[in-house]
Scaffold this motif. Structure first.
Motif, short mmCIF file in Angstrom:
data_model
loop_
_atom_site.label_atom_id
_atom_site.label_comp_id
_atom_site.label_asym_id
_atom_site.label_seq_id
_atom_site.Cartn_x
_atom_site.Cartn_y
_atom_site.Cartn_z
N ASP A 161 0.86 -1.19 0.00
CA ASP A 161 0.00 0.00 0.00
C ASP A 161 0.88 1.23 0.00
N PRO A 162 1.11 1.87 -1.16
CA PRO A 162 2.03 3.01 -1.21
C PRO A 162 1.57 4.19 -0.40
N CYS A 163 0.32 4.19 0.05
CA CYS A 163 -0.15 5.30 0.87
C CYS A 163 -0.23 4.93 2.34
N ALA A 164 0.34 3.79 2.71
CA ALA A 164 0.32 3.39 4.12
C ALA A 164 1.24 4.31 4.92
N GLN A 165 0.83 4.69 6.10
CA GLN A 165 1.63 5.58 6.93
C GLN A 165 1.14 5.52 8.36
N GLU A 166 2.04 5.70 9.29
CA GLU A 166 1.63 5.79 10.69
C GLU A 166 0.73 7.00 10.87
N GLU A 167 -0.42 6.80 11.50
CA GLU A 167 -1.37 7.88 11.63
C GLU A 167 -1.23 8.52 13.01
N ASP A 168 0.01 8.88 13.36
CA ASP A 168 0.23 9.45 14.69
C ASP A 168 0.59 10.92 14.62
N GLY A 169 0.43 11.56 13.48
CA GLY A 169 0.73 12.98 13.34
C GLY A 169 -0.47 13.82 13.73
N PRO A 170 -0.38 15.14 13.55
CA PRO A 170 -1.51 16.02 13.85
C PRO A 170 -2.76 15.62 13.08
N ALA A 171 -3.90 15.93 13.66
CA ALA A 171 -5.17 15.45 13.10
C ALA A 171 -5.75 16.38 12.03
N TYR A 172 -5.31 17.65 12.00
CA TYR A 172 -5.96 18.62 11.12
C TYR A 172 -4.95 19.38 10.26
N GLU A 173 -5.38 19.73 9.05
CA GLU A 173 -4.66 20.68 8.21
C GLU A 173 -5.43 21.99 8.24
N VAL A 174 -4.73 23.09 8.52
CA VAL A 174 -5.35 24.40 8.55
C VAL A 174 -4.66 25.30 7.53
N ILE A 175 -5.45 25.92 6.68
CA ILE A 175 -4.92 26.84 5.67
C ILE A 175 -5.77 28.10 5.69
N TYR A 176 -5.12 29.25 5.61
CA TYR A 176 -5.88 30.50 5.44
C TYR A 176 -5.00 31.57 4.82
N LEU A 177 -5.67 32.53 4.18
CA LEU A 177 -5.00 33.73 3.72
C LEU A 177 -4.96 34.71 4.88
N LEU A 178 -3.91 35.52 4.94
CA LEU A 178 -3.73 36.42 6.07
C LEU A 178 -3.22 37.77 5.60
N GLU A 179 -3.92 38.82 5.99
CA GLU A 179 -3.43 40.17 5.78
C GLU A 179 -2.73 40.61 7.06
N ALA A 180 -1.42 40.81 6.99
CA ALA A 180 -0.64 41.13 8.19
C ALA A 180 0.71 41.69 7.78
N LEU A 215 4.73 23.36 8.78
CA LEU A 215 4.41 24.79 8.72
C LEU A 215 5.05 25.43 7.49
N VAL A 216 4.22 26.05 6.67
CA VAL A 216 4.70 26.80 5.50
C VAL A 216 3.93 28.12 5.47
N VAL A 217 4.67 29.22 5.47
CA VAL A 217 4.06 30.55 5.38
C VAL A 217 4.68 31.25 4.18
N VAL A 218 3.88 31.55 3.17
CA VAL A 218 4.40 32.14 1.94
C VAL A 218 3.70 33.46 1.67
N GLY A 219 4.34 34.28 0.83
CA GLY A 219 3.73 35.55 0.45
C GLY A 219 4.63 36.72 0.78
N GLY A 220 4.03 37.87 0.98
CA GLY A 220 4.75 39.10 1.26
C GLY A 220 3.91 40.30 0.86
N ASP A 221 4.43 41.49 1.12
CA ASP A 221 3.72 42.73 0.78
C ASP A 221 2.33 42.78 1.42
N GLY A 222 2.23 42.25 2.63
CA GLY A 222 0.98 42.35 3.38
C GLY A 222 0.01 41.21 3.21
N LEU A 223 0.24 40.28 2.24
CA LEU A 223 -0.67 39.16 2.02
C LEU A 223 0.10 37.86 2.09
N TRP A 224 -0.39 36.91 2.90
CA TRP A 224 0.31 35.65 3.15
C TRP A 224 -0.65 34.48 3.04
#
Length: 559
Positions: free
Chosen positions: A251-270, A289-298
């Protein structure tokens, strides 16, 4: 109309080349999407890397086409700077998943170099002794650097490794005075070679006997770049190529399921400073954790066990929106080709409520004041829930028609959908509290409908102008207490008006009061209201939540 790729001269790096690159990359990712999904084992085996890359590329292509439609007719009137910036912005606002977020940052890195105005770009190239080939090489190098910087804890054997190898190969070709097409070919070849080595760099890939899925998608993007500049189509390659023999997992998609339970994504003005603090806070909450962007939008992406805390961190940093919370249990079922039996989709007016409903297992749709979700957005949420049966909680009478239309389309796709006519978020919370995914669908819908219907709902708002209401004439700045949608109390203070609303709502009885506080309401108000209920109604319990940004000053539910 789809954009028809235009033939390019080997040294021609202009807006039309970007448009052609975008169109070819989107088409190629569309063809490879299912194969890439099938080898997705890292960082989470949720079989969506190919889909996420495709959706991100689709958003980028749409941003380019919508912002500069003249590019699509081949006239080339738009400047390279304008085109590449629009392309990168489209990717940023539509980035999906870990891989899509990194792709968006790669395109931003390209735009940081190619997005300079022509005179400035020519001057820099002249000073560096570069032609278009050298300029492209510099753009690919910047892209790899920014992608590495965007990931909190870079891991080798991933698409970052592939991006870095492509940049180094492109730099070597550029230093040898290669044309833009020659630099693109060198980057493509470097990416392919790096991809083949990924199973030996990352244990999860070696165990599964597959190359990195994100890196595989990136090779497709570099192949499209070479094709755009040379007119030569890359040969189709097997997605599952391996550098060294490794034990093949059944099963190429088999993996230990002991990581975090949720993925959270949002756009951010900051601001950039606020985002720096946000990175530290989110890094302590989860991983990937991946935070990308710049010029006030991430664009913020993280895997966590507490999605509410991740969203609240965004509220502290700035203005988050387009929030997506996904439970990996649902994604892993989808990776195995399974559907959950039943899911709940809830429309909520605040990030805090989105996190709260997400923790309860619901797929959420965040609604902002004056921006009700469209039918397509509700239908997308039903599809993301990936279940045979879906209970849809619209959370407002004005959304009932859109919810019904989305449900009808979902039924045409084979999903059994029931819309519970909730008119407030507190009714949705009451329905979620009695949701029983193990019981029969009909019984569950009846119980949730009864719980929502038995919950009286109130809301506090501030009058914007003088007007006539069912409780009399109000002035601008007055606090309005609404009960079941009608103005029942007009007051001058938030706490006093809330107490009057509670008196009226509890006058006909109740066992539980739910208070949902808006972002600017101090904790002291909640403490005062809790004490007020306890003093006047000893048998009534009170629970308090933070609604987060976009929620009303106060929502009240009485069950």
């Amino acid at each position: 109309m789809p954009h028809e790729p235009q033939p390019q001269r080997p040294d021609e790096l202009d807006a039309e080349a970007v448009r052609t690159w975008s169109s070819l990359a989107l088409a190629a990712l569309g063809r490879a999407r299912e194969d890439i999904d099938a080898i997705n084992v890292y960082p989470v085996a949720d079989a969506d890397t190919g889909t996420n890359l495709y959706l991100t590329a689709e958003s980028a292509d749409r941003g380019l086409a919508e912002a500069f439609p003249e590019v699509t007719d081949g006239t080339g009137r738009t400047s390279l700077a304008e085109a590449v910036r629009a392309w990168a912005h489209g990717a940023l606002v539509g980035a999906r998943g870990n891989s899509g977020t990194i792709l968006a940052q790669l395109l931003r890195g390209v735009a940081d170099v190619l997005g300079d105005e022509p005179a400035e770009r020519a001057q820099q190239a002249q000073q560096a002794g570069q032609g278009p080939g050298g300029l492209l090489a510099r753009a690919l190098t910047r892209a790899a650097e920014e992608a590495y910087a965007a990931v909190a804890h870079p891991v080798e054997g991933t698409m970052l490794t592939v991006a870095g190898a492509a940049a180094r190969a492109g730099e070597a070709a550029g230093a040898a005075a290669g044309t833009a097409a020659e630099v693109a070919r060198a980057a493509y070849d470097g990416a392919r070679a790096a991809l083949a080595e990924t199973p030996g760099q990352l244990a999860a890939l070696g165990r599964a006997g597959v190359v990195d899925a994100g890196g595989c998608g990136l090779v497709v993007v570099f192949g499209a770049l070479w094709q755009a500049l040379s007119g030569q189509e890359p040969a189709a390659e097997p997605v599952r190529g391996r550098a060294v023999p490794v034990p093949q997992s059944p099963d190429p998609c088999a993996q230990e399921e002991d990581g975090p339970a949720y993925e959270v994504i949002y756009l951010l003005e900051a601001s950039e400073a606020a985002v720096g603090e946000l990175r530290e806070r989110l890094d302590g909450l989860g991983d990937s954790l991946v935070v990308v962007g710049g010029d006030g939008l991430w664009n913020v992406h993280v895997h966590v066990d507490d999605p509410g805390a991740a969203v609240e961190a965004g509220v502290v940093a700035g203005r988050p929106y387009r929030i997506r919370i996904t439970h990996f249990g649902d994604e892993r079922r989808r990776a195995r080709g399974e559907r959950a039996q039943r899911a709940v989709v809830a429309v909520v007016p605040g990030e805090g409520l989105a996190g709260l409903c997400g923790e309860a297992g619901a797929t959420t749709v965040l609604v902002r004041p004056g921006e009700p979700p469209a039918v397509a957005e509700l239908l997308d949420a039903v599809r993301r829930a990936h279940a045979r049966e879906v209970v849809l909680l619209p959370g407002g009478a004005e959304l009932r028609a859109a919810a019904a239309a989305a449900a009808e389309q979902a039924r045409a796709e084979g999903v059994r959908v029931a819309v519970i006519p909730t008119r407030s978020a507190v009714q949705g919370l009451a329905a979620l509290a009695v949701h029983d995914p193990e019981g029969s669908f009909d019984e569950d819908v009846v119980a949730m409908t009864a719980a929502a219907g038995a919950t009286r709902y109130g809301e506090l708002a501030v009058a914007e102008r003088q007007s006539f209401t069912s409780a009399g004439i109000c002035q601008a700045g007055d606090v309005l207490g609404l009960i079941d949608g009608d103005v029942a109390v007009i007051g001058s203070g938030l706490a006093e008006t809330a107490e009057a609303v509670l008196d009226r709502m509890l006058g006909s009885g109740g066992e539980l009061v739910t208070l949902v506080l808006g972002p600017d309401v101090p904790d002291a108000v909640a403490e005062r209201l809790e004490a007020y209920v306890q003093q006047g109604h000893l048998a009534v319990d009170t629970v308090t939540y933070r609604g987060g940004r976009y929620s009303a000053p106060l929502l009240v539910g009485v069950e």
